[in-house]
Design a protein around this motif. Structure first.
Motif, PDB file in Angstrom:
ATOM      1  N   SER A  73       7.513  -5.076  -7.075  1.00 47.27           N
ATOM      2  CA  SER A  73       6.883  -4.742  -5.792  1.00 47.27           C
ATOM      3  C   SER A  73       5.918  -5.818  -5.318  1.00 47.27           C
ATOM      4  CB  SER A  73       6.165  -3.394  -5.892  1.00 47.27           C
ATOM      5  OG  SER A  73       5.149  -3.436  -6.873  1.00 47.27           O
ATOM      6  N   GLY A  74       5.865  -6.956  -6.011  1.00 42.76           N
ATOM      7  CA  GLY A  74       5.198  -8.134  -5.473  1.00 42.76           C
ATOM      8  C   GLY A  74       3.707  -8.219  -5.663  1.00 42.76           C
ATOM      9  N   ASP A  75       3.137  -7.426  -6.572  1.00 41.08           N
ATOM     10  CA  ASP A  75       1.672  -7.468  -6.693  1.00 41.08           C
ATOM     11  C   ASP A  75       1.182  -8.790  -7.272  1.00 41.08           C
ATOM     12  OD1 ASP A  75       2.970  -6.510  -8.951  1.00 41.08           O
ATOM     13  OD2 ASP A  75       1.628  -4.819  -9.265  1.00 41.08           O
ATOM     14  N   LEU A  76       1.894  -9.361  -8.259  1.00 43.29           N
ATOM     15  CA  LEU A  76       1.512 -10.696  -8.728  1.00 43.29           C
ATOM     16  C   LEU A  76       1.820 -11.761  -7.685  1.00 43.29           C
ATOM     17  CD1 LEU A  76       1.109  -9.425 -11.593  1.00 43.29           C
ATOM     18  CD2 LEU A  76       1.992 -11.585 -12.496  1.00 43.29           C
ATOM     19  N   SER A  77       2.945 -11.633  -7.018  1.00 45.97           N
ATOM     20  CA  SER A  77       3.320 -12.616  -5.995  1.00 45.97           C
ATOM     21  C   SER A  77       2.255 -12.710  -4.913  1.00 45.97           C
ATOM     22  CB  SER A  77       4.654 -12.222  -5.353  1.00 45.97           C
ATOM     23  OG  SER A  77       5.694 -12.163  -6.295  1.00 45.97           O
ATOM     24  N   LEU A  78       1.716 -11.579  -4.523  1.00 47.96           N
ATOM     25  CA  LEU A  78       0.661 -11.562  -3.505  1.00 47.96           C
ATOM     26  C   LEU A  78      -0.568 -12.316  -3.991  1.00 47.96           C
ATOM     27  CD1 LEU A  78      -0.607 -10.580  -0.862  1.00 47.96           C
ATOM     28  CD2 LEU A  78      -1.095  -8.401  -1.983  1.00 47.96           C
ATOM     29  N   LYS A  79      -0.966 -12.085  -5.214  1.00 45.08           N
ATOM     30  CA  LYS A  79      -2.122 -12.784  -5.770  1.00 45.08           C
ATOM     31  C   LYS A  79      -1.863 -14.290  -5.866  1.00 45.08           C
ATOM     32  CE  LYS A  79      -3.662  -8.794  -8.544  1.00 45.08           C
ATOM     33  NZ  LYS A  79      -2.751  -7.810  -7.916  1.00 45.08           N
ATOM     34  N   PHE A  80      -0.657 -14.659  -6.303  1.00 40.03           N
ATOM     35  CA  PHE A  80      -0.317 -16.080  -6.392  1.00 40.03           C
ATOM     36  C   PHE A  80      -0.313 -16.728  -5.005  1.00 40.03           C
ATOM     37  CE2 PHE A  80       2.056 -15.138 -10.524  1.00 40.03           C
ATOM     38  CZ  PHE A  80       1.116 -15.786 -11.309  1.00 40.03           C
ATOM     39  N   MET A  99      14.228  -3.595  -5.394  1.00 40.96           N
ATOM     40  CA  MET A  99      12.890  -4.000  -5.803  1.00 40.96           C
ATOM     41  C   MET A  99      12.422  -5.209  -5.008  1.00 40.96           C
ATOM     42  SD  MET A  99      11.813  -1.769  -7.897  1.00 40.96           S
ATOM     43  CE  MET A  99      10.274  -2.637  -8.035  1.00 40.96           C
ATOM     44  N   LEU A 100      13.323  -6.158  -4.743  1.00 40.11           N
ATOM     45  CA  LEU A 100      12.934  -7.327  -3.959  1.00 40.11           C
ATOM     46  C   LEU A 100      12.503  -6.914  -2.555  1.00 40.11           C
ATOM     47  CD1 LEU A 100      12.700 -10.421  -4.072  1.00 40.11           C
ATOM     48  CD2 LEU A 100      15.037 -10.540  -3.167  1.00 40.11           C
ATOM     49  N   ALA A 101      13.162  -5.903  -1.997  1.00 41.67           N
ATOM     50  CA  ALA A 101      12.763  -5.402  -0.684  1.00 41.67           C
ATOM     51  C   ALA A 101      11.356  -4.814  -0.727  1.00 41.67           C
ATOM     52  CB  ALA A 101      13.772  -4.356  -0.205  1.00 41.67           C
ATOM     53  N   GLN A 102      11.007  -4.157  -1.840  1.00 38.91           N
ATOM     54  CA  GLN A 102       9.653  -3.626  -1.975  1.00 38.91           C
ATOM     55  C   GLN A 102       8.630  -4.757  -2.023  1.00 38.91           C
ATOM     56  OE1 GLN A 102       8.578  -0.379  -2.015  1.00 38.91           O
ATOM     57  NE2 GLN A 102      10.672   0.279  -1.595  1.00 38.91           N
ATOM     58  N   GLY A 103       8.964  -5.829  -2.733  1.00 41.31           N
ATOM     59  CA  GLY A 103       8.059  -6.968  -2.792  1.00 41.31           C
ATOM     60  C   GLY A 103       7.883  -7.625  -1.440  1.00 41.31           C
ATOM     61  N   ARG A 104       8.977  -7.802  -0.719  1.00 42.38           N
ATOM     62  CA  ARG A 104       8.893  -8.402   0.614  1.00 42.38           C
ATOM     63  C   ARG A 104       8.028  -7.547   1.538  1.00 42.38           C
ATOM     64  NH1 ARG A 104      12.352 -11.793   3.859  1.00 42.38           N
ATOM     65  NH2 ARG A 104      13.897 -11.879   2.188  1.00 42.38           N
ATOM     66  N   LYS A 105       8.190  -6.238   1.458  1.00 42.14           N
ATOM     67  CA  LYS A 105       7.395  -5.343   2.300  1.00 42.14           C
ATOM     68  C   LYS A 105       5.908  -5.472   1.996  1.00 42.14           C
ATOM     69  CE  LYS A 105       7.003  -0.490   3.718  1.00 42.14           C
ATOM     70  NZ  LYS A 105       5.532  -0.434   3.612  1.00 42.14           N
ATOM     71  N   ARG A 106       5.556  -5.525   0.706  1.00 41.94           N
ATOM     72  CA  ARG A 106       4.143  -5.642   0.349  1.00 41.94           C
ATOM     73  C   ARG A 106       3.538  -6.920   0.905  1.00 41.94           C
ATOM     74  NH1 ARG A 106       2.852  -3.948  -5.110  1.00 41.94           N
ATOM     75  NH2 ARG A 106       1.011  -2.790  -4.512  1.00 41.94           N
ATOM     76  N   THR A 108       4.649  -8.868   3.346  1.00 44.19           N
ATOM     77  CA  THR A 108       4.672  -8.863   4.810  1.00 44.19           C
ATOM     78  C   THR A 108       3.549  -8.001   5.365  1.00 44.19           C
ATOM     79  OG1 THR A 108       7.071  -9.203   4.818  1.00 44.19           O
ATOM     80  CG2 THR A 108       6.079  -8.353   6.842  1.00 44.19           C
ATOM     81  N   ASP A 109       3.352  -6.823   4.772  1.00 41.31           N
ATOM     82  CA  ASP A 109       2.281  -5.937   5.217  1.00 41.31           C
ATOM     83  C   ASP A 109       0.907  -6.578   5.021  1.00 41.31           C
ATOM     84  OD1 ASP A 109       4.159  -4.066   5.907  1.00 41.31           O
ATOM     85  OD2 ASP A 109       3.789  -2.732   4.205  1.00 41.31           O
ATOM     86  N   ALA A 110       0.799  -7.462   4.028  1.00 40.65           N
ATOM     87  CA  ALA A 110      -0.474  -8.145   3.765  1.00 40.65           C
ATOM     88  C   ALA A 110      -0.642  -9.390   4.625  1.00 40.65           C
ATOM     89  CB  ALA A 110      -0.567  -8.511   2.287  1.00 40.65           C
ATOM     90  N   GLY A 111       0.336  -9.665   5.470  1.00 38.13           N
ATOM     91  CA  GLY A 111       0.237 -10.828   6.351  1.00 38.13           C
ATOM     92  C   GLY A 111       0.572 -12.147   5.680  1.00 38.13           C
ATOM     93  N   ILE A 112       1.256 -12.082   4.528  1.00 37.79           N
ATOM     94  CA  ILE A 112       1.618 -13.307   3.809  1.00 37.79           C
ATOM     95  C   ILE A 112       2.938 -13.845   4.353  1.00 37.79           C
ATOM     96  CG2 ILE A 112       2.167 -14.314   1.573  1.00 37.79           C
ATOM     97  CD1 ILE A 112      -0.721 -13.460   1.797  1.00 37.79           C
TER      98      ILE A 112
END
Length: 250
Positions: A73-80, A99-106, A108-112
């Motif tokens: 769900s991209g929580d590490l990716s967001l931090k990186f 799962m990749l779609a969940q990561g992309r959503k996270r 994108t929602d965070a403005g990354i």
């Protein structure tokens, strides 16, 4: 024995190697929508601290290139992505499209945007060039890989000289009394939480079983050394429930 006859574990079941990827895929398609909620419930929120520690230990800084395997769900990716900044790049990957779609959503929602890309990736066969990344991470994903030695070798191949791999994964509690409590919690509570929150007991039964099949701390350290990593070390977290392994390419 032919390749089609080779066996591996899927939780406590023995299955054909060729079947495992599909079985694991079914699990993560089933849990994708409730993945973050269940992580919070199962760990009582402590997984967030484990992940912050992993990112802090990674040494990632502005301008770096990072490959996040099994990003979920991209929580590490967001931090990186926040650490590498606009001059860096994070490749967010998972073998499972849901799962990749969940990561992309996270993200994108965070403005990354602008310093991230997304890719369906099998960790055993990375579609990247040699010596490409400053850091490669895999968080709670290595235990689901059929050929862990191949994945480790691929991680090392794709790292730049001086780059580092970080592996955050469930491991073995170091205290025998605590281990008994943890086993009781794992086998009796976690599948029940899966049933109550996700209406999916079986996927979380697999989760508990897969943790017991994963190499413990010293064994995984040796596997990293065998794959050619240098200066391999690990940190036990929460009494060894989780371990963060790190290794460098020279």
């Amino acid at each position: 024995m032919t390749e089609s006859q080779n066996k591996t574990h899927f939780g406590f079941q023995e299955v054909d190697e060729q079947a495992k990827q599909g079985l694991v895929g079914n699990v993560f398609r089933a849990v994708a929508d409730n993945y973050d909620v269940m992580n919070d419930a199962m760990s009582m929120g402590v997984h967030r601290a484990w992940k912050w520690f992993a990112v802090a230990q990674s040494g990632v800084s502005a301008g770096d290139s990072v490959l996040d395997l099994a990003a979920g769900s991209g929580d590490l990716s967001l931090k990186f992505a926040n650490k590498v900044g606009p001059d860096g790049m994070v490749i967010v990957t998972d073998i499972n499209a849901a799962m990749l779609a969940q990561g992309r959503k996270r993200l994108t929602d965070a403005g990354i945007a602008g310093n991230v890309d997304y890719c369906l990736v099998n960790a055993e066969k990375l579609p990247f060039e040699d010596n490409q990344f400053d850091c490669i991470s895999i968080s709670f994903g290595l235990r689901n890989v059929t050929h862990k030695d191949q994945a480790l070798a691929e991680m090392r191949r794709c790292l730049k000289p001086g780059g580092r791999a970080i592996i955050l994964e469930f491991s073995q509690p170091t205290n025998s009394t605590f281990r008994k409590f943890y086993d009781a919690y794992s086998f009796n509570v976690i599948p029940k939480l899966g049933e109550l929150i996700s209406d999916d007991r079986d996927s979380y039964q697999y989760l508990v079983e897969s943790i017991r099949q994963h190499p413990p701390q010293e064994e995984l350290k040796q596997m990293m050394l065998d794959a050619g990593f240098d200066r391999v070390r690990y940190h036990n977290l929460t009494g060894g429930i989780v371990a963060l392994h790190m290794g460098y390419k020279y």
